[in-house]
Design a protein around this motif. Sequence first.
Motif, PDB file in Angstrom:
ATOM      1  N   LEU A  91       0.863  -1.184   0.000  1.00 42.22           N
ATOM      2  CA  LEU A  91       0.000   0.000   0.000  1.00 42.22           C
ATOM      3  C   LEU A  91       0.896   1.229   0.000  1.00 42.22           C
ATOM      4  CD1 LEU A  91      -2.594  -1.048   2.731  1.00 42.22           C
ATOM      5  CD2 LEU A  91      -2.793  -1.293   0.264  1.00 42.22           C
ATOM      6  N   LYS A  92       0.635   2.149  -0.929  1.00 43.10           N
ATOM      7  CA  LYS A  92       1.476   3.337  -1.029  1.00 43.10           C
ATOM      8  C   LYS A  92       0.664   4.624  -1.062  1.00 43.10           C
ATOM      9  CE  LYS A  92       5.082   0.795  -3.348  1.00 43.10           C
ATOM     10  NZ  LYS A  92       5.953   0.632  -4.468  1.00 43.10           N
ATOM     11  N   LYS A  93      -0.459   4.594  -1.748  1.00 47.04           N
ATOM     12  CA  LYS A  93      -1.239   5.818  -1.975  1.00 47.04           C
ATOM     13  C   LYS A  93      -2.462   5.852  -1.061  1.00 47.04           C
ATOM     14  CE  LYS A  93       0.196   5.475  -6.753  1.00 47.04           C
ATOM     15  NZ  LYS A  93      -0.213   5.028  -8.067  1.00 47.04           N
ATOM     16  N   ALA A  94      -2.963   7.070  -0.817  1.00 41.48           N
ATOM     17  CA  ALA A  94      -4.110   7.242   0.077  1.00 41.48           C
ATOM     18  C   ALA A  94      -5.331   6.475  -0.419  1.00 41.48           C
ATOM     19  CB  ALA A  94      -4.443   8.726   0.218  1.00 41.48           C
ATOM     20  N   HIS A  95      -5.585   6.488  -1.716  1.00 41.69           N
ATOM     21  CA  HIS A  95      -6.774   5.784  -2.227  1.00 41.69           C
ATOM     22  C   HIS A  95      -6.662   4.275  -2.006  1.00 41.69           C
ATOM     23  CE1 HIS A  95      -5.313   3.995  -6.034  1.00 41.69           C
ATOM     24  NE2 HIS A  95      -4.480   5.020  -6.063  1.00 41.69           N
ATOM     25  N   GLU A  96      -5.438   3.740  -1.921  1.00 40.60           N
ATOM     26  CA  GLU A  96      -5.275   2.315  -1.640  1.00 40.60           C
ATOM     27  C   GLU A  96      -5.660   2.016  -0.189  1.00 40.60           C
ATOM     28  OE1 GLU A  96      -1.651   1.423  -4.773  1.00 40.60           O
ATOM     29  OE2 GLU A  96      -1.138   1.991  -2.733  1.00 40.60           O
ATOM     30  N   TYR A  97      -5.283   2.902   0.730  1.00 41.49           N
ATOM     31  CA  TYR A  97      -5.683   2.731   2.130  1.00 41.49           C
ATOM     32  C   TYR A  97      -7.198   2.839   2.263  1.00 41.49           C
ATOM     33  CZ  TYR A  97      -0.878   2.889   3.837  1.00 41.49           C
ATOM     34  OH  TYR A  97       0.440   2.605   4.097  1.00 41.49           O
ATOM     35  N   ARG A  98      -7.818   3.773   1.519  1.00 38.52           N
ATOM     36  CA  ARG A  98      -9.281   3.894   1.559  1.00 38.52           C
ATOM     37  C   ARG A  98      -9.928   2.621   1.019  1.00 38.52           C
ATOM     38  NH1 ARG A  98      -8.006   9.126  -0.280  1.00 38.52           N
ATOM     39  NH2 ARG A  98      -8.394  10.659   1.332  1.00 38.52           N
ATOM     40  N   ARG A  99      -9.408   2.118  -0.085  1.00 37.17           N
ATOM     41  CA  ARG A  99      -9.956   0.912  -0.712  1.00 37.17           C
ATOM     42  C   ARG A  99      -9.909  -0.277   0.240  1.00 37.17           C
ATOM     43  NH1 ARG A  99      -7.419  -2.127  -6.011  1.00 37.17           N
ATOM     44  NH2 ARG A  99      -8.738  -3.958  -5.888  1.00 37.17           N
ATOM     45  N   PHE A 100      -8.849  -0.363   1.034  1.00 39.68           N
ATOM     46  CA  PHE A 100      -8.681  -1.506   1.914  1.00 39.68           C
ATOM     47  C   PHE A 100      -9.003  -1.190   3.374  1.00 39.68           C
ATOM     48  CE2 PHE A 100      -6.123  -2.633  -1.812  1.00 39.68           C
ATOM     49  CZ  PHE A 100      -6.704  -3.860  -2.107  1.00 39.68           C
ATOM     50  N   THR A 101      -9.829  -0.172   3.614  1.00 41.00           N
ATOM     51  CA  THR A 101     -10.285   0.109   4.967  1.00 41.00           C
ATOM     52  C   THR A 101     -11.000  -1.130   5.494  1.00 41.00           C
ATOM     53  OG1 THR A 101     -10.481   2.483   4.575  1.00 41.00           O
ATOM     54  CG2 THR A 101     -11.801   1.575   6.383  1.00 41.00           C
ATOM     55  N   GLY A 102     -10.642  -1.543   6.708  1.00 38.61           N
ATOM     56  CA  GLY A 102     -11.201  -2.750   7.300  1.00 38.61           C
ATOM     57  C   GLY A 102     -10.303  -3.962   7.123  1.00 38.61           C
ATOM     58  N   ALA A 103      -9.266  -3.835   6.304  1.00 40.06           N
ATOM     59  CA  ALA A 103      -8.327  -4.946   6.092  1.00 40.06           C
ATOM     60  C   ALA A 103      -7.157  -4.821   7.067  1.00 40.06           C
ATOM     61  CB  ALA A 103      -7.805  -4.926   4.661  1.00 40.06           C
ATOM     62  N   GLU A 104      -6.540  -5.967   7.346  1.00 40.71           N
ATOM     63  CA  GLU A 104      -5.390  -5.969   8.254  1.00 40.71           C
ATOM     64  C   GLU A 104      -4.124  -5.658   7.462  1.00 40.71           C
ATOM     65  OE1 GLU A 104      -3.681  -8.512  12.024  1.00 40.71           O
ATOM     66  OE2 GLU A 104      -4.778  -9.577  10.470  1.00 40.71           O
ATOM     67  N   VAL A 105      -3.253  -4.860   8.066  1.00 39.72           N
ATOM     68  CA  VAL A 105      -2.041  -4.396   7.409  1.00 39.72           C
ATOM     69  C   VAL A 105      -0.852  -4.473   8.358  1.00 39.72           C
ATOM     70  CG1 VAL A 105      -2.401  -1.968   8.016  1.00 39.72           C
ATOM     71  CG2 VAL A 105      -1.142  -2.501   5.975  1.00 39.72           C
ATOM     72  N   GLN A 106       0.321  -4.692   7.807  1.00 41.44           N
ATOM     73  CA  GLN A 106       1.576  -4.602   8.549  1.00 41.44           C
ATOM     74  C   GLN A 106       2.293  -3.399   7.980  1.00 41.44           C
ATOM     75  OE1 GLN A 106       2.688  -9.070   8.297  1.00 41.44           O
ATOM     76  NE2 GLN A 106       4.413  -8.004   9.165  1.00 41.44           N
ATOM     77  N   LEU A 107       2.797  -2.528   8.837  1.00 40.19           N
ATOM     78  CA  LEU A 107       3.497  -1.372   8.314  1.00 40.19           C
ATOM     79  C   LEU A 107       4.669  -0.979   9.194  1.00 40.19           C
ATOM     80  CD1 LEU A 107       2.509   1.383  10.026  1.00 40.19           C
ATOM     81  CD2 LEU A 107       0.469   0.975   8.685  1.00 40.19           C
ATOM     82  N   GLN A 108       5.554  -0.211   8.581  1.00 39.28           N
ATOM     83  CA  GLN A 108       6.713   0.308   9.289  1.00 39.28           C
ATOM     84  C   GLN A 108       6.760   1.804   9.043  1.00 39.28           C
ATOM     85  OE1 GLN A 108      10.355  -1.853   8.829  1.00 39.28           O
ATOM     86  NE2 GLN A 108      11.594  -0.030   9.149  1.00 39.28           N
TER      87      GLN A 108
END
Length: 193
Positions: free
Chosen positions: A90-107
């Motif tokens: 995930l890199k762009k804001a619209h990708e985070y919006r698209r996957f709202t509710g999904a589990e993510v690992q980030l640094q």
Amino acid sequence: MVSIKGPLVDLVERTVDGLGHELVALEREGRGLLRVTIDRKGNTSASGEPPLVTLDDCEAVSHQLTHLFAVEDVDYDRLEVSSPGVDRPLKKAHEYRRFTGAEVQLQLLAPLNGRKRWRGTIAGVSGAAGAERIRLSPTPDEDAKEPVRRVGAVKKANKKAGQTAPPPADVEFALADVDKARLVPVLDFRSKR
């Protein structure tokens, strides 16, 4: 692996977009490899499932880009077009919006509450373009700051006392503060019958 920026990205993005796809990444690797990662546009298909990139999609994009690169005189030896996979970056804001509710690992680039690495559910995206903020609901195990051996002792003590650990509080950070982020794969091997 080096992410490419500039006019080539714009050119590839317009071409991929014209074929009904979204450019996820454009990277240059050793030995002349140019890697293009694409995804289908849209949140879900008619069946309610997320749209998947097919081999035919990759072939069509590869064919079109091969012609484009010949016309534009882009230097590369091999072209690889693929889907982002189950652990999609995930890199762009619209990708985070698209996957709202999904589990993510980030640094993160800098620590937040003493930690750079987080795992949790994307709870929302807010803010104006260029200043977006991501809200994350950490998974309960991720919120513990005690060493692993200590966490077990605390959980046992809470169990004995009949207490449950409070749910972790949401955290919020700027999208610009994210170094890298990927979806946590959800694999279901059960039969559909």
